[in-house]
Design a protein around this motif. Sequence first.
Motif, PDB file in Angstrom:
ATOM      1  N   TYR A 195      48.889 -56.744 -64.941  1.00 34.18           N
ATOM      2  CA  TYR A 195      50.252 -56.714 -64.402  1.00 34.18           C
ATOM      3  C   TYR A 195      50.591 -58.018 -63.685  1.00 34.18           C
ATOM      4  O   TYR A 195      51.712 -58.529 -63.792  1.00 34.18           O
ATOM      5  CB  TYR A 195      50.405 -55.527 -63.446  1.00 34.18           C
ATOM      6  CG  TYR A 195      50.453 -54.187 -64.138  1.00 34.18           C
ATOM      7  CD1 TYR A 195      51.677 -53.629 -64.527  1.00 34.18           C
ATOM      8  CD2 TYR A 195      49.296 -53.481 -64.418  1.00 34.18           C
ATOM      9  CE1 TYR A 195      51.732 -52.408 -65.176  1.00 34.18           C
ATOM     10  CE2 TYR A 195      49.336 -52.260 -65.069  1.00 34.18           C
ATOM     11  CZ  TYR A 195      50.552 -51.726 -65.442  1.00 34.18           C
ATOM     12  OH  TYR A 195      50.601 -50.518 -66.098  1.00 34.18           O
ATOM     13  N   GLN A 196      49.630 -58.545 -62.946  1.00 35.83           N
ATOM     14  CA  GLN A 196      49.869 -59.816 -62.260  1.00 35.83           C
ATOM     15  C   GLN A 196      50.109 -60.942 -63.257  1.00 35.83           C
ATOM     16  O   GLN A 196      50.882 -61.865 -62.984  1.00 35.83           O
ATOM     17  CB  GLN A 196      48.683 -60.141 -61.355  1.00 35.83           C
ATOM     18  CG  GLN A 196      48.597 -59.228 -60.141  1.00 35.83           C
ATOM     19  CD  GLN A 196      47.383 -59.511 -59.285  1.00 35.83           C
ATOM     20  OE1 GLN A 196      46.298 -59.789 -59.808  1.00 35.83           O
ATOM     21  NE2 GLN A 196      47.547 -59.435 -57.981  1.00 35.83           N
ATOM     22  N   SER A 197      49.481 -60.852 -64.408  1.00 30.27           N
ATOM     23  CA  SER A 197      49.736 -61.833 -65.474  1.00 30.27           C
ATOM     24  C   SER A 197      51.121 -61.617 -66.072  1.00 30.27           C
ATOM     25  O   SER A 197      51.919 -62.544 -66.204  1.00 30.27           O
ATOM     26  CB  SER A 197      48.673 -61.722 -66.565  1.00 30.27           C
ATOM     27  OG  SER A 197      47.379 -61.940 -66.062  1.00 30.27           O
ATOM     28  N   GLY A 198      51.408 -60.377 -66.440  1.00 30.45           N
ATOM     29  CA  GLY A 198      52.650 -60.079 -67.143  1.00 30.45           C
ATOM     30  C   GLY A 198      53.901 -60.206 -66.303  1.00 30.45           C
ATOM     31  O   GLY A 198      54.965 -60.569 -66.817  1.00 30.45           O
ATOM     32  N   PHE A 243      38.406 -48.049 -68.503  1.00 30.74           N
ATOM     33  CA  PHE A 243      38.792 -47.613 -69.841  1.00 30.74           C
ATOM     34  C   PHE A 243      40.306 -47.563 -70.033  1.00 30.74           C
ATOM     35  O   PHE A 243      40.817 -47.972 -71.084  1.00 30.74           O
ATOM     36  CB  PHE A 243      38.191 -46.230 -70.112  1.00 30.74           C
ATOM     37  CG  PHE A 243      38.690 -45.570 -71.367  1.00 30.74           C
ATOM     38  CD1 PHE A 243      38.249 -45.983 -72.614  1.00 30.74           C
ATOM     39  CD2 PHE A 243      39.610 -44.522 -71.306  1.00 30.74           C
ATOM     40  CE1 PHE A 243      38.713 -45.371 -73.777  1.00 30.74           C
ATOM     41  CE2 PHE A 243      40.076 -43.914 -72.456  1.00 30.74           C
ATOM     42  CZ  PHE A 243      39.631 -44.347 -73.703  1.00 30.74           C
ATOM     43  N   THR A 244      41.047 -47.082 -69.052  1.00 28.51           N
ATOM     44  CA  THR A 244      42.488 -46.901 -69.258  1.00 28.51           C
ATOM     45  C   THR A 244      43.227 -48.226 -69.407  1.00 28.51           C
ATOM     46  O   THR A 244      44.317 -48.258 -69.985  1.00 28.51           O
ATOM     47  CB  THR A 244      43.118 -46.073 -68.115  1.00 28.51           C
ATOM     48  OG1 THR A 244      42.921 -46.736 -66.873  1.00 28.51           O
ATOM     49  CG2 THR A 244      42.514 -44.673 -68.069  1.00 28.51           C
ATOM     50  N   THR A 245      42.650 -49.305 -68.911  1.00 24.52           N
ATOM     51  CA  THR A 245      43.212 -50.632 -69.177  1.00 24.52           C
ATOM     52  C   THR A 245      42.753 -51.145 -70.534  1.00 24.52           C
ATOM     53  O   THR A 245      43.552 -51.670 -71.320  1.00 24.52           O
ATOM     54  CB  THR A 245      42.816 -51.625 -68.079  1.00 24.52           C
ATOM     55  OG1 THR A 245      43.311 -51.169 -66.820  1.00 24.52           O
ATOM     56  CG2 THR A 245      43.403 -53.011 -68.355  1.00 24.52           C
ATOM     57  N   LEU A 246      41.481 -50.991 -70.840  1.00 23.09           N
ATOM     58  CA  LEU A 246      40.958 -51.513 -72.114  1.00 23.09           C
ATOM     59  C   LEU A 246      41.632 -50.866 -73.314  1.00 23.09           C
ATOM     60  O   LEU A 246      41.914 -51.539 -74.308  1.00 23.09           O
ATOM     61  CB  LEU A 246      39.444 -51.285 -72.189  1.00 23.09           C
ATOM     62  CG  LEU A 246      38.567 -52.031 -71.184  1.00 23.09           C
ATOM     63  CD1 LEU A 246      37.101 -51.745 -71.463  1.00 23.09           C
ATOM     64  CD2 LEU A 246      38.842 -53.526 -71.202  1.00 23.09           C
ATOM     65  N   ILE A 247      41.887 -49.557 -73.244  1.00 19.97           N
ATOM     66  CA  ILE A 247      42.458 -48.856 -74.391  1.00 19.97           C
ATOM     67  C   ILE A 247      43.874 -49.344 -74.697  1.00 19.97           C
ATOM     68  O   ILE A 247      44.369 -49.224 -75.823  1.00 19.97           O
ATOM     69  CB  ILE A 247      42.446 -47.321 -74.159  1.00 19.97           C
ATOM     70  CG1 ILE A 247      42.576 -46.551 -75.481  1.00 19.97           C
ATOM     71  CG2 ILE A 247      43.513 -46.899 -73.184  1.00 19.97           C
ATOM     72  CD1 ILE A 247      41.357 -46.596 -76.342  1.00 19.97           C
ATOM     73  N   ARG A 248      44.521 -49.965 -73.717  1.00 25.29           N
ATOM     74  CA  ARG A 248      45.877 -50.494 -73.880  1.00 25.29           C
ATOM     75  C   ARG A 248      45.905 -51.993 -74.149  1.00 25.29           C
ATOM     76  O   ARG A 248      46.974 -52.562 -74.380  1.00 25.29           O
ATOM     77  CB  ARG A 248      46.697 -50.203 -72.596  1.00 25.29           C
ATOM     78  CG  ARG A 248      47.031 -48.740 -72.397  1.00 25.29           C
ATOM     79  CD  ARG A 248      47.422 -48.424 -70.950  1.00 25.29           C
ATOM     80  NE  ARG A 248      47.937 -47.061 -70.829  1.00 25.29           N
ATOM     81  CZ  ARG A 248      47.184 -45.967 -70.809  1.00 25.29           C
ATOM     82  NH1 ARG A 248      45.865 -46.079 -70.879  1.00 25.29           N
ATOM     83  NH2 ARG A 248      47.728 -44.768 -70.701  1.00 25.29           N
ATOM     84  N   PHE A 249      44.751 -52.639 -74.117  1.00 26.66           N
ATOM     85  CA  PHE A 249      44.734 -54.101 -74.062  1.00 26.66           C
ATOM     86  C   PHE A 249      45.351 -54.743 -75.302  1.00 26.66           C
ATOM     87  O   PHE A 249      46.307 -55.528 -75.199  1.00 26.66           O
ATOM     88  CB  PHE A 249      43.306 -54.615 -73.854  1.00 26.66           C
ATOM     89  CG  PHE A 249      43.282 -56.042 -73.366  1.00 26.66           C
ATOM     90  CD1 PHE A 249      43.332 -56.319 -72.013  1.00 26.66           C
ATOM     91  CD2 PHE A 249      43.223 -57.100 -74.267  1.00 26.66           C
ATOM     92  CE1 PHE A 249      43.330 -57.633 -71.555  1.00 26.66           C
ATOM     93  CE2 PHE A 249      43.224 -58.408 -73.821  1.00 26.66           C
ATOM     94  CZ  PHE A 249      43.280 -58.675 -72.466  1.00 26.66           C
ATOM     95  N   ASP A 250      44.834 -54.442 -76.475  1.00 25.60           N
ATOM     96  CA  ASP A 250      45.328 -55.114 -77.680  1.00 25.60           C
ATOM     97  C   ASP A 250      46.706 -54.621 -78.098  1.00 25.60           C
ATOM     98  O   ASP A 250      47.470 -55.355 -78.742  1.00 25.60           O
ATOM     99  CB  ASP A 250      44.341 -54.925 -78.833  1.00 25.60           C
ATOM    100  CG  ASP A 250      43.102 -55.794 -78.667  1.00 25.60           C
ATOM    101  OD1 ASP A 250      42.983 -56.485 -77.639  1.00 25.60           O
ATOM    102  OD2 ASP A 250      42.226 -55.764 -79.563  1.00 25.60           O
ATOM    103  N   LEU A 251      47.033 -53.390 -77.756  1.00 23.99           N
ATOM    104  CA  LEU A 251      48.321 -52.814 -78.145  1.00 23.99           C
ATOM    105  C   LEU A 251      49.471 -53.251 -77.244  1.00 23.99           C
ATOM    106  O   LEU A 251      50.624 -53.273 -77.673  1.00 23.99           O
ATOM    107  CB  LEU A 251      48.224 -51.287 -78.139  1.00 23.99           C
ATOM    108  CG  LEU A 251      47.273 -50.679 -79.165  1.00 23.99           C
ATOM    109  CD1 LEU A 251      47.197 -49.172 -78.979  1.00 23.99           C
ATOM    110  CD2 LEU A 251      47.715 -51.020 -80.583  1.00 23.99           C
ATOM    111  N   VAL A 252      49.156 -53.592 -76.001  1.00 23.63           N
ATOM    112  CA  VAL A 252      50.214 -53.910 -75.042  1.00 23.63           C
ATOM    113  C   VAL A 252      49.965 -55.221 -74.309  1.00 23.63           C
ATOM    114  O   VAL A 252      50.763 -56.159 -74.386  1.00 23.63           O
ATOM    115  CB  VAL A 252      50.391 -52.769 -74.014  1.00 23.63           C
ATOM    116  CG1 VAL A 252      51.373 -53.189 -72.929  1.00 23.63           C
ATOM    117  CG2 VAL A 252      50.868 -51.495 -74.688  1.00 23.63           C
ATOM    118  N   TYR A 253      48.866 -55.296 -73.579  1.00 19.03           N
ATOM    119  CA  TYR A 253      48.700 -56.398 -72.631  1.00 19.03           C
ATOM    120  C   TYR A 253      48.519 -57.746 -73.318  1.00 19.03           C
ATOM    121  O   TYR A 253      48.976 -58.773 -72.815  1.00 19.03           O
ATOM    122  CB  TYR A 253      47.530 -56.114 -71.697  1.00 19.03           C
ATOM    123  CG  TYR A 253      47.653 -54.802 -70.957  1.00 19.03           C
ATOM    124  CD1 TYR A 253      48.876 -54.383 -70.421  1.00 19.03           C
ATOM    125  CD2 TYR A 253      46.560 -53.949 -70.817  1.00 19.03           C
ATOM    126  CE1 TYR A 253      49.001 -53.176 -69.761  1.00 19.03           C
ATOM    127  CE2 TYR A 253      46.669 -52.737 -70.151  1.00 19.03           C
ATOM    128  CZ  TYR A 253      47.894 -52.355 -69.630  1.00 19.03           C
ATOM    129  OH  TYR A 253      48.012 -51.150 -68.977  1.00 19.03           O
TER     130      TYR A 253
END
Length: 328
Positions: A195-198, A243-253
């Motif tokens: 989030y701090q990046s985005g 896990f809840t960040t990693l599972i979103r990493f390639d799809l969103v972040y």
Amino acid sequence: MGLLVNGKWVDKWYDTKSTGGRFERWTSGFRNWVTADGTAGPTGQAGFPAESGRYHLYAAQACPWAHRTLIFRKLKGLEPHIGVSVVHPDMLQDGWTFDKDWPGLTGDHLYDYPFLRDIYTRAESAFSGRVTVPVLWDKKTETIVSNESSEIVRMFNSAFDTITGNEVDFYPENLRAEINEVNERIYKTINNGVYQSGFATTQEAYDEAVTALFDTLEWLEARLSRSSYLVGNHATEADWRLFTTLIRFDLVYHLHFKCNKMRLVDFPNLWSYTRELYQWPGVRETIDFDQVVRHYHYSHDSINPSRIIPINPDLDFDQPQTRKGLVA
């Protein structure tokens, strides 16, 4: 995403001008605890004993913070004891809503309110602060127990054990110091770091956040070359928080938040580890990838003003775990 000011809704985004372009997250406003006997927890007031059917969880399947609590509700066998209402993935001028024009959405099971902010003002009519998920609601006293995800997870981990008979412990006492240490770095640089990046509005703030993010991902990749899990020989709270960040990493972040130095799939150990946790019994049922992708790209018009939803890569989270020679 707006906020309440003395109980009145204001459609206002975070102010990054006063912080040098850095995104700074608000502190959660409700910090009470459910405990086995109703005594006070580490923060807040006493009076919230674990009881079947007394508490209700407000969550978003799109949100990684709320996702933590949905995972623990599943892993700890709490679904028959704690109900759940799921908000809509679109977080626009009214914040989180209970619209039901999406598969799997529930509306507000308790009061049939249109907005999550109505839950906050029911608990405290003059509340000031961000209206966030998750929210753990006490139906008996009609108030919010907590809206701090990390603390709700710990309540779910142990407070209801005598009710459910599920004594699996994801925060064992002998590992707590190391779990806390790992959690702190992961929270600062990964969970909040994306989030701090985005949401950074200066190059300096972005560079600072995204560098720390990938430094920690490299640290975790090396750590997971030596151990199956982050702390000890079994999955702990630290794994599920990551896990809840990693599972979103390639799809969103990776795209939306400009965290694009590398993809998750470029880290062999992290990618395999994420798939393993995804395949854990019951966990995939807590995830709706369509809601995840929709929420970020449609809600954040400061980043994606056209609100175009990307096609995204086709990721196979069902591939077998491939790390070899690790501690079982």
